[in-house]
Design an enzyme around this catalytic site. Structure first.
Site, PDB file in Angstrom:
ATOM      1  N   ASP A  23      44.975  35.696  42.286  1.00 55.18           N
ATOM      2  CA  ASP A  23      43.855  35.799  43.371  1.00 55.18           C
ATOM      3  C   ASP A  23      44.360  34.913  44.632  1.00 55.18           C
ATOM      4  O   ASP A  23      44.838  33.624  44.280  1.00 55.18           O
ATOM      5  CB  ASP A  23      42.650  35.058  42.546  1.00 55.18           C
ATOM      6  CG  ASP A  23      41.278  35.448  43.553  1.00 55.18           C
ATOM      7  OD1 ASP A  23      41.447  36.408  44.627  1.00 55.18           O
ATOM      8  OD2 ASP A  23      40.260  35.021  43.341  1.00 55.18           O
ATOM      9  N   ASN A  71      38.935  47.393  43.022  1.00 57.42           N
ATOM     10  CA  ASN A  71      39.290  47.301  44.410  1.00 57.42           C
ATOM     11  C   ASN A  71      39.416  48.373  45.252  1.00 57.42           C
ATOM     12  O   ASN A  71      39.642  48.362  46.247  1.00 57.42           O
ATOM     13  CB  ASN A  71      40.753  46.658  44.206  1.00 57.42           C
ATOM     14  CG  ASN A  71      41.102  45.148  43.741  1.00 57.42           C
ATOM     15  OD1 ASN A  71      41.912  44.768  43.234  1.00 57.42           O
ATOM     16  ND2 ASN A  71      40.012  44.378  44.071  1.00 57.42           N
TER      17      ASN A  71
END
Ligand code: FPP
Length: 251
Positions: A23, A71
């Protein structure tokens, strides 16, 4: 630049399986005044670095959370850029993956992946299927809840055909039907980028994993940081629900 110290780790007690939630690519790009997609590009260099380091160290299984089921909801251009990066990664790393005897597998719903990238990935998976020195699992179009639903549906279908008695459903059967059936449960899960959450990653499999949260944004995550995470893992006392005394007896 001063040489960074690499934390000492015990090569005999490595985590068998490391999972990484990579991330911070977007924030990394923002701090540099770049487009988010540039952060992902820098992130793919970190992927390369960490895969190499794990292979060199002898970590036998590495799972990277490359693209979540959620996503797909990101802006079209970002999804496209991530798919292109994946295609580039496969093309550029193919030879080294073969030379280093790495088996590549994919976790997630491959049918959602654009056909060209899907084909390329399937070819890599096929070409590397007998490689043995390390398994690199790409969690791509992956969500842990989606994975669990997939197992429930599969086992229910078997039950409806009279081929499975519900009483036969145990932890082993569930594990054997997850996307990760060929992997041991993760020992160590690393998340970069400063957030402390699991974000739909390996929910079932991480029941007894150790977690390591790094403030570093993924493109900045170095080999020294990886060693630091492993060194920290080696200090943890894993009891799997037992007492210290019981664990000592087993060891
Ligand atoms: C999270 O950062 C990262 C991703 C959604 C994608 C990870 C992809 C890569 C590291 C590059 C390509 C992968 C491979 C395997 C070659 P974010 O965008 O959520 O960052 P932010 O939280 O700072 O916005």
């Amino acid at each position: 630049m001063p040489k960074r110290r690499r934390p000492k780790i015990d090569g005999e007690r490595l985590p068998n399986h490391i999972g990484i939630i990579m991330d911070g690519n977007g924030r990394w790009a923002k701090t540099k005044g770049m487009a988010r997609t540039e952060g992902h590009r820098a992130g793919s260099l970190a992927v390369r670095r960490v895969v190499r380091a794990c292979r060199r160290l002898g970590v036998s299984h590495l799972t990277l959370f490359a693209f979540s089921a959620q996503n797909w909801g990101r802006p079209e251009y970002e999804v496209q850029a991530l798919m292109n990066l994946l295609a580039e990664f496969i093309a550029n790393e193919w030879q080294e993956i073969m030379d280093k005897d790495i088996r590549v597998i994919q976790l997630g719903e491959l049918r959602r992946v654009p056909v060209d990238v899907r084909k390329q990935l399937q070819e890599l998976i096929k070409a590397t299927r007998t490689n043995r020195s390390m398994t690199l699992a790409l969690a791509l179009s992956y969500g842990a809840r989606e994975e669990i639903i997939h197992v429930i549906r599969k086992l229910t279908r078997r039950g409806m055909k009279g081929k499975l008695n519900p009483l036969e459903i145990d932890q082993e059967l569930v594990s054997d039907n997850l996307y990760t059936s060929s992997l041991p449960d993760p020992d160590l899960i690393i998340r970069t980028g400063g957030e402390k959450r699991i974000s739909n990653f390996l929910l079932w499999q991480s029941a007894y994993a150790e977690f390591f949260f790094s403030k570093k944004l993924w493109p900045d995550f170095s080999v020294e940081d990886l060693y630091g995470a492993i060194a920290e893992f080696q200090k943890r006392n894993r009891r799997f629900g037992l007492t210290d005394e019981q664990v000592d007896q087993v060891q």
